[in-house]
Design an enzyme around this catalytic site. Structure first.
Site, PDB file in Angstrom:
ATOM      1  N   HIS A  71      -3.029 -10.506   9.038  1.00 56.02           N
ATOM      2  CA  HIS A  71      -3.461  -9.169   8.614  1.00 56.02           C
ATOM      3  C   HIS A  71      -4.341  -9.268   7.358  1.00 56.02           C
ATOM      4  O   HIS A  71      -3.867  -9.728   6.319  1.00 56.02           O
ATOM      5  CB  HIS A  71      -2.188  -8.367   8.311  1.00 56.02           C
TER       6      HIS A  71
ATOM      7  N   HIS B 141     -14.452  -4.799  11.113  1.00 57.87           N
ATOM      8  CA  HIS B 141     -14.074  -3.486  11.654  1.00 57.87           C
ATOM      9  C   HIS B 141     -15.303  -2.630  11.943  1.00 57.87           C
ATOM     10  O   HIS B 141     -15.888  -2.077  11.011  1.00 57.87           O
ATOM     11  CB  HIS B 141     -13.271  -2.709  10.622  1.00 57.87           C
TER      12      HIS B 141
ATOM     13  N   GLU C 182      -3.798  -4.355  19.530  1.00 54.12           N
ATOM     14  CA  GLU C 182      -2.905  -4.533  18.383  1.00 54.12           C
ATOM     15  C   GLU C 182      -1.958  -3.356  18.210  1.00 54.12           C
ATOM     16  O   GLU C 182      -2.351  -2.209  18.404  1.00 54.12           O
ATOM     17  CB  GLU C 182      -3.800  -4.668  17.151  1.00 54.12           C
TER      18      GLU C 182
ATOM     19  N   ASP D 189      -7.077  -1.615  17.709  1.00 56.09           N
ATOM     20  CA  ASP D 189      -5.801  -1.378  17.024  1.00 56.09           C
ATOM     21  C   ASP D 189      -5.288   0.005  17.406  1.00 56.09           C
ATOM     22  O   ASP D 189      -5.955   1.013  17.142  1.00 56.09           O
ATOM     23  CB  ASP D 189      -6.035  -1.460  15.506  1.00 56.09           C
TER      24      ASP D 189
ATOM     25  N   HIS E 160      -2.452   1.168  16.194  1.00 57.75           N
ATOM     26  CA  HIS E 160      -1.721   1.656  15.020  1.00 57.75           C
ATOM     27  C   HIS E 160      -0.354   2.241  15.346  1.00 57.75           C
ATOM     28  O   HIS E 160       0.018   3.293  14.826  1.00 57.75           O
ATOM     29  CB  HIS E 160      -2.581   2.681  14.250  1.00 57.75           C
TER      30      HIS E 160
ATOM     31  N   ASP F 164      -6.112  -3.725   1.612  1.00 60.05           N
ATOM     32  CA  ASP F 164      -4.913  -3.594   0.766  1.00 60.05           C
ATOM     33  C   ASP F 164      -4.159  -4.914   0.607  1.00 60.05           C
ATOM     34  O   ASP F 164      -3.205  -4.980  -0.160  1.00 60.05           O
ATOM     35  CB  ASP F 164      -3.988  -2.463   1.236  1.00 60.05           C
TER      36      ASP F 164
ATOM     37  N   ASN G  67       0.818  -1.210   0.000  1.00 61.58           N
ATOM     38  CA  ASN G  67       0.000   0.000   0.000  1.00 61.58           C
ATOM     39  C   ASN G  67       0.857   1.267   0.000  1.00 61.58           C
ATOM     40  O   ASN G  67       1.680   1.468   0.891  1.00 61.58           O
ATOM     41  CB  ASN G  67      -0.892  -0.040   1.258  1.00 61.58           C
TER      42      ASN G  67
ATOM     43  N   TRP H 183       3.382   6.023  12.967  1.00 64.17           N
ATOM     44  CA  TRP H 183       2.261   5.274  12.452  1.00 64.17           C
ATOM     45  C   TRP H 183       1.913   4.270  13.486  1.00 64.17           C
ATOM     46  O   TRP H 183       2.737   3.556  13.959  1.00 64.17           O
ATOM     47  CB  TRP H 183       2.640   4.552  11.166  1.00 64.17           C
TER      48      TRP H 183
ATOM     49  N   TYR I 177      -7.308   7.906  11.902  1.00 60.82           N
ATOM     50  CA  TYR I 177      -7.249   6.741  11.023  1.00 60.82           C
ATOM     51  C   TYR I 177      -8.057   5.577  11.598  1.00 60.82           C
ATOM     52  O   TYR I 177      -8.074   5.365  12.799  1.00 60.82           O
ATOM     53  CB  TYR I 177      -5.788   6.314  10.863  1.00 60.82           C
TER      54      TYR I 177
HETATM   55  C1  GCO Z   1      -5.265  -3.322  10.135  1.00 58.14           C
HETATM   56  C2  GCO Z   1      -4.341  -2.288   9.669  1.00 58.14           C
HETATM   57  C3  GCO Z   1      -4.638  -1.632   8.372  1.00 58.14           C
HETATM   58  C4  GCO Z   1      -3.394  -0.909   7.898  1.00 58.14           C
HETATM   59  C5  GCO Z   1      -3.287  -0.892   6.435  1.00 58.14           C
HETATM   60  C6  GCO Z   1      -2.075  -0.160   5.958  1.00 58.14           C
HETATM   61  O1  GCO Z   1      -5.096  -3.725  11.253  1.00 58.14           O
HETATM   62  O2  GCO Z   1      -6.098  -3.750   9.355  1.00 58.14           O
HETATM   63  O3  GCO Z   1      -3.766  -1.521  10.661  1.00 58.14           O
HETATM   64  O4  GCO Z   1      -5.771  -0.848   8.392  1.00 58.14           O
HETATM   65  O5  GCO Z   1      -3.366   0.368   8.422  1.00 58.14           O
HETATM   66  O6  GCO Z   1      -3.246  -2.213   6.009  1.00 58.14           O
HETATM   67  O7  GCO Z   1      -1.915  -0.308   4.589  1.00 58.14           O
HETATM   68 MG    MG Z   2      -3.472  -2.943  12.272  1.00 60.77          MG
END
Ligand code: GCO
Ligand code: MG
Length: 409
Positions: free
Chosen positions: A319, A122, A243, A217, A219, A323, A37, A409, A159
């Protein structure tokens, strides 16, 4: 059976995907996902310039040897671009082997260990009310486990909260990356986040009861002592996992988090090799391996890391955002079905446009995913449809603190 042709296909049905298509001299084809991504064209070029020429004439059955050749043969190993390229080759070769054997991939790697894979979706909301509606909508779709993300008072844009998608009636932002030549900028305030999140889980638990597995999450946004506090404060709400509480590079930092909380931890969606997991697994600093087949070198290393993790009772939580293409998702569904130490599978449904380009044999029923029984990975690429969706630059947002400092991030 030799590899006769290799083609890199970039297509953008709702979002950008990079796919490798291998064809053998007797006409069997295999697909691999190489989507990274925001850096898609780097992998496409790595493949077409540096990998495709090495593949032609190789024995398509020698998956392990080809993996080692591409990994050990490059002086500069690892990294997301290299490993996404190797992943695509590995997946495509497994796809071919399955088709030649006339068996779905999971049968070649041990057969099914379970009937289906518990998947989490989600849910998100800008308010507690819209979050509850989103959780309820997921339950009605059949989800039996749910990730919870919310807007935070004091943070303008966050995000993982699908504000626009919900307004337009879609379940997800298919492309949180956002099209354009540059990333949009979001803001971040750790104290505001830490104050708000426990209240959100209190609310969700009160409304939906103690049974439902809930995930969250962070992040990669917190420092170890902040993550330790969050994990501790979330303990009453019995999370399935927290996460990416801290950036994965600072692995010693996880020791500090672990000393303070029993909230289970999941890490590894940005990891590329087993070496990134070495400390976290041997010191039992995580409970779930978040690797994606696509960014971790494919099916071959994903199975190996899970065997390594099994000796420490650590389970999978691969995961599965949008993406990761349907090809990459299929690869991890086959692995998840076959391994003993499966934990949970992330499932962020792809858009209709994506599904019309990638035809899939997998199914989602009663909260569980199954890769299906088509030979190989079970995904076919409609190349004519793919050609109708040309690449467009798209980037994930970046985040800054109030004073302008770039944040993790
Ligand atoms: C998740 C992720 C995604 C990522 C993304 C980045 O746990 O699904 O954190 O949302 O942010 O895959 O490209
Ligand atoms: Mg994640």
């Amino acid at each position: 059976m030799k590899i006769a042709a290799a083609e890199v296909i970039v297509t953008s049905p709702s979002r950008n995907f990079v796919t490798l298509k291998l064809t053998t001299d007797d006409g069997v084809t295999g697909l691999g996902d190489a989507t990274l991504n925001g850096r898609e064209l780097a992998v496409a070029t790595y493949l077409s310039e540096h990998v495709v020429p090495l593949l032609i004439e190789r024995d398509a059955h020698r998956i392990e040897d080809t993996w080692q050749y591409l990994y050990r043969g490059a002086y500069w190993r690892r990294g997301p671009v290299t490993m996404a390229a190797i992943a695509a080759v590995d997946m495509a070769l497994w796809d071919i082997k399955g088709k030649v054997a006339a068996l779905p991939l999971y049968q070649l790697i041990g057969g099914a260990s379970r009937a289906g894979l518990l998947a989490y979706g989600h849910a998100s909301g800008t308010t507690l009310e819209s979050l509850a509606e989103s959780v309820q909508a997921h339950l009605e779709r059949g989800y039996r486990a749910i990730r919870v993300q919310t807007a935070v008072p004091g943070i303008n844009a966050l995000y993982g909260v699908a504000a626009q998608a919900q307004a337009s009636g879609e379940r997800y932002d298919y492309e949180p990356a956002g099209r354009g030549a540059r990333p949009v900028e979001e803001d971040w305030d750790t104290r505001a986040y830490l104050r708000h999140v426990p209240k959100v889980f209190e609310h969700v638990r009160r409304q939906f009861g103690p049974e439902l597995p809930l995930l969250h999450d962070a992040h990669h946004r917190l420092r170890p002592i902040e993550a330790a506090r969050l994990g501790k404060e979330l303990e009453p709400y019995d999370l399935f996992w927290l996460e990416d509480c801290t950036p994965g590079e600072n692995q010693q930092g996880l020791r500090l988090v672990r000393q303070h909380t029993t909230t289970p931890l999941a890490i590894g969606e940005v990891f590329n090799t087993v070496y990134d997991f070495q400390t976290l697994i041997t010191e039992q600093l995580i409970d779930y391996v978040r690797a994606a087949a696509t960014h971790f070198g494919g099916v071959t290393p994903l199975r190996k890391v899970m065997d390594f993790a099994a000796t420490y009772q650590i389970r999978s939580g691969f995961h599965g955002p949008t993406d990761v293409s349907p090809v990459g998702l299929a690869a991890q569904l086959h692995v998840g079905l076959a391994i003993h130490n499966f934990g949970i599978q992330e499932y962020m449904e792809h858009s209709q446009a994506t599904n019309s380009v990638f035809r899939q044999s997998m199914s989602f029923e009663d909260g569980h995913l199954h890769p299906g029984d088509a030979p190989g990975l079970g995904v076919e690429l409609d190349e004519a449809a793919a050609a109708g969706h040309p690449y467009e630059p798209a980037y994930l947002p970046v985040s800054r603190l109030k004073d302008g400092t770039m944040h993790d991030w």
